[in-house]
Design a protein around this motif. Structure first.
Motif, PDB file in Angstrom:
ATOM      1  N   GLN A  80       0.833  -1.188   0.000  1.00 29.34           N
ATOM      2  CA  GLN A  80       0.000   0.000   0.000  1.00 29.34           C
ATOM      3  C   GLN A  80       0.872   1.243   0.000  1.00 29.34           C
ATOM      4  O   GLN A  80       1.887   1.304   0.695  1.00 29.34           O
ATOM      5  CB  GLN A  80      -0.909   0.012   1.242  1.00 29.34           C
ATOM      6  CG  GLN A  80      -2.031  -1.011   1.201  1.00 29.34           C
ATOM      7  CD  GLN A  80      -3.218  -0.525   0.388  1.00 29.34           C
ATOM      8  OE1 GLN A  80      -3.117   0.451  -0.349  1.00 29.34           O
ATOM      9  NE2 GLN A  80      -4.349  -1.188   0.529  1.00 29.34           N
ATOM     10  N   MET A  81       0.485   2.269  -0.778  1.00 29.75           N
ATOM     11  CA  MET A  81       1.280   3.475  -0.872  1.00 29.75           C
ATOM     12  C   MET A  81       1.466   4.136   0.498  1.00 29.75           C
ATOM     13  O   MET A  81       2.553   4.609   0.836  1.00 29.75           O
ATOM     14  CB  MET A  81       0.643   4.480  -1.836  1.00 29.75           C
ATOM     15  CG  MET A  81       1.494   5.739  -2.058  1.00 29.75           C
ATOM     16  SD  MET A  81       0.805   6.873  -3.268  1.00 29.75           S
ATOM     17  CE  MET A  81      -0.562   7.546  -2.330  1.00 29.75           C
ATOM     18  N   ALA A  82       0.409   4.143   1.319  1.00 27.02           N
ATOM     19  CA  ALA A  82       0.500   4.763   2.647  1.00 27.02           C
ATOM     20  C   ALA A  82       1.534   4.046   3.513  1.00 27.02           C
ATOM     21  O   ALA A  82       2.269   4.674   4.266  1.00 27.02           O
ATOM     22  CB  ALA A  82      -0.859   4.761   3.321  1.00 27.02           C
ATOM     23  N   ASP A  83       1.577   2.694   3.402  1.00 23.39           N
ATOM     24  CA  ASP A  83       2.553   1.947   4.188  1.00 23.39           C
ATOM     25  C   ASP A  83       3.972   2.227   3.711  1.00 23.39           C
ATOM     26  O   ASP A  83       4.879   2.433   4.522  1.00 23.39           O
ATOM     27  CB  ASP A  83       2.266   0.441   4.084  1.00 23.39           C
ATOM     28  CG  ASP A  83       1.009   0.039   4.842  1.00 23.39           C
ATOM     29  OD1 ASP A  83       0.623   0.775   5.768  1.00 23.39           O
ATOM     30  OD2 ASP A  83       0.419  -0.999   4.498  1.00 23.39           O
ATOM     31  N   LEU A  84       4.163   2.244   2.392  1.00 20.37           N
ATOM     32  CA  LEU A  84       5.500   2.496   1.851  1.00 20.37           C
ATOM     33  C   LEU A  84       5.991   3.886   2.261  1.00 20.37           C
ATOM     34  O   LEU A  84       7.160   4.067   2.606  1.00 20.37           O
ATOM     35  CB  LEU A  84       5.484   2.374   0.328  1.00 20.37           C
ATOM     36  CG  LEU A  84       6.841   2.464  -0.371  1.00 20.37           C
ATOM     37  CD1 LEU A  84       7.788   1.382   0.125  1.00 20.37           C
ATOM     38  CD2 LEU A  84       6.674   2.379  -1.878  1.00 20.37           C
ATOM     39  N   ALA A  85       5.081   4.856   2.261  1.00 21.04           N
ATOM     40  CA  ALA A  85       5.450   6.212   2.683  1.00 21.04           C
ATOM     41  C   ALA A  85       5.826   6.220   4.165  1.00 21.04           C
ATOM     42  O   ALA A  85       6.822   6.835   4.555  1.00 21.04           O
ATOM     43  CB  ALA A  85       4.288   7.170   2.426  1.00 21.04           C
ATOM     44  N   ASN A  88       9.238   4.751   5.038  1.00 22.92           N
ATOM     45  CA  ASN A  88      10.392   5.540   4.605  1.00 22.92           C
ATOM     46  C   ASN A  88      10.321   6.991   5.065  1.00 22.92           C
ATOM     47  O   ASN A  88      11.031   7.855   4.561  1.00 22.92           O
ATOM     48  CB  ASN A  88      10.504   5.484   3.074  1.00 22.92           C
ATOM     49  CG  ASN A  88      10.923   4.114   2.589  1.00 22.92           C
ATOM     50  OD1 ASN A  88      12.106   3.807   2.546  1.00 22.92           O
ATOM     51  ND2 ASN A  88       9.948   3.274   2.235  1.00 22.92           N
ATOM     52  N   ASN A  89       9.413   7.264   6.040  1.00 19.44           N
ATOM     53  CA  ASN A  89       9.278   8.607   6.619  1.00 19.44           C
ATOM     54  C   ASN A  89       8.993   9.666   5.560  1.00 19.44           C
ATOM     55  O   ASN A  89       9.532  10.782   5.610  1.00 19.44           O
ATOM     56  CB  ASN A  89      10.547   8.986   7.405  1.00 19.44           C
ATOM     57  CG  ASN A  89      10.766   8.113   8.617  1.00 19.44           C
ATOM     58  OD1 ASN A  89       9.807   7.748   9.304  1.00 19.44           O
ATOM     59  ND2 ASN A  89      12.011   7.752   8.880  1.00 19.44           N
ATOM     60  N   LEU A  90       8.173   9.317   4.567  1.00 22.79           N
ATOM     61  CA  LEU A  90       7.795  10.257   3.523  1.00 22.79           C
ATOM     62  C   LEU A  90       6.468  10.898   3.891  1.00 22.79           C
ATOM     63  O   LEU A  90       5.567  10.235   4.404  1.00 22.79           O
ATOM     64  CB  LEU A  90       7.663   9.544   2.177  1.00 22.79           C
ATOM     65  CG  LEU A  90       8.911   8.866   1.623  1.00 22.79           C
ATOM     66  CD1 LEU A  90       8.582   8.156   0.318  1.00 22.79           C
ATOM     67  CD2 LEU A  90      10.029   9.871   1.412  1.00 22.79           C
ATOM     68  N   ARG A 103      12.960   1.560   1.447  1.00 27.86           N
ATOM     69  CA  ARG A 103      12.882   0.325   2.213  1.00 27.86           C
ATOM     70  C   ARG A 103      11.509  -0.302   1.982  1.00 27.86           C
ATOM     71  O   ARG A 103      10.487   0.374   2.082  1.00 27.86           O
ATOM     72  CB  ARG A 103      13.100   0.628   3.692  1.00 27.86           C
ATOM     73  CG  ARG A 103      13.201  -0.584   4.584  1.00 27.86           C
ATOM     74  CD  ARG A 103      13.561  -0.202   6.004  1.00 27.86           C
ATOM     75  NE  ARG A 103      12.740   0.893   6.501  1.00 27.86           N
ATOM     76  CZ  ARG A 103      13.189   2.111   6.745  1.00 27.86           C
ATOM     77  NH1 ARG A 103      14.449   2.396   6.577  1.00 27.86           N
ATOM     78  NH2 ARG A 103      12.375   3.056   7.196  1.00 27.86           N
ATOM     79  N   LEU A 104      11.466  -1.582   1.639  1.00 29.27           N
ATOM     80  CA  LEU A 104      10.222  -2.281   1.343  1.00 29.27           C
ATOM     81  C   LEU A 104       9.696  -3.042   2.556  1.00 29.27           C
ATOM     82  O   LEU A 104       8.989  -4.038   2.417  1.00 29.27           O
ATOM     83  CB  LEU A 104      10.417  -3.233   0.160  1.00 29.27           C
ATOM     84  CG  LEU A 104      10.899  -2.579  -1.137  1.00 29.27           C
ATOM     85  CD1 LEU A 104      11.023  -3.613  -2.246  1.00 29.27           C
ATOM     86  CD2 LEU A 104       9.987  -1.438  -1.558  1.00 29.27           C
TER      87      LEU A 104
END
Length: 262
Positions: A80-85, A88-90, A103-104
């Motif tokens: 999920q995009m929210a999780d990936l963000a 990685n502190n995005l 980081r995945l």
């Protein structure tokens, strides 16, 4: 107000800070047919639909390629995009740079251990929290304050609404370039920033100026430190002020570390 040239790469304004080269997102949206009575959904053309649940790839990283956005990378890796963000502190608008490593899996996370024969549950593992990245100590740029006025708000790390400083003033107060550079964005495409200008100073550094009443520069225009680029306003804000950000490799840093003492 100066007119802004609209190109396909600028149509998705959330990609502006994702790459210093102003690349990344497709503005094409397609509709998926309804399945099993479920409502239709929309997604960028060419990207796989995001999975229902993220599947972390422990120990794996991904190198951002030119033209890629966070949604596409997340979908292609079953995340999920929210999780990936979050991993990685995005923060919005999810800034990325070509060559950046993502980081995945969750920060400080390890592959879950095998379940215990008696309970079938994975025993907890203690892991030290990932240290916060240190702010660059030297930008090599001679910064100046972009506006005169009281400091209304300061930068707060990892707080999406406080990625810069807020400077107060009256409507129409001059907003000036904080350093020499090239205007890479002048428009209203980023939600929450109002009338926004972004200036690229070199390959690593840029600055952003939001909530303006009027933009006075166009994309591609070369500016010098102190040149007026906008008039202060309250577009996208509750009061007249300038929201000012400094970004290093597209990541927000505390502008107070670089602006001269008043």
């Amino acid at each position: 107000m100066s007119k802004t040239t609209r190109t396909p790469t600028l149509a998705m304004a959330a990609c502006i800070l994702a790459s210093l080269a102003l690349i990344g997102c497709s503005s094409t949206v397609v509709r998926e047919p309804s399945r099993g009575g479920r409502p239709t959904s929309s997604r960028p053309s060419g990207a796989r639909p995001a999975p229902a649940a993220s599947k972390p790839k422990y120990g794996a990283t991904y190198t951002v390629q030119r033209g890629e956005g966070l949604y596409r990378i997340a979908a292609n890796n079953g995340i999920q995009m929210a999780d990936l963000a979050a991993w990685n502190n995005l923060s919005p608008p999810y800034s990325l740079n070509p060559g950046q490593r993502l980081r995945l899996y969750p920060s400080g996370g390890e592959r879950p251990a095998s379940g215990s024969p008696s309970t079938g549950a994975a025993p907890p593992r203690a892991s030290a929290p990932a240290p916060a990245p240190a702010a660059p100590v030297n930008s090599g740029i001679r910064w100046r304050w972009p506006a005169d006025g009281p400091l209304l708000g300061r930068y707060v790390a990892n707080e999406p609404t406080k990625q810069g400083v807020d400077i107060g003033g009256a409507s129409g107060t001059p907003v000036r370039a904080a350093a020499d550079g090239v205007v890479v964005y002048s428009g209203t495409g980023l939600v929450g920033y109002g009338e926004l200008i972004i200036v690229k100073h070199n390959e690593q550094w840029l600055s952003a100026y939001g909530h303006n009443r009027k933009r006075l520069v166009n994309e591609g225009q070369v500016v010098k430190a102190g040149d007026q680029i906008a008039e202060m306003g309250r577009s996208g804000a509750a009061r007249d002020m300038l929201h000012f950000e400094v970004r290093y490799n597209a990541k927000p840093v505390d502008p107070m570390l670089y602006l001269p003492a008043k």
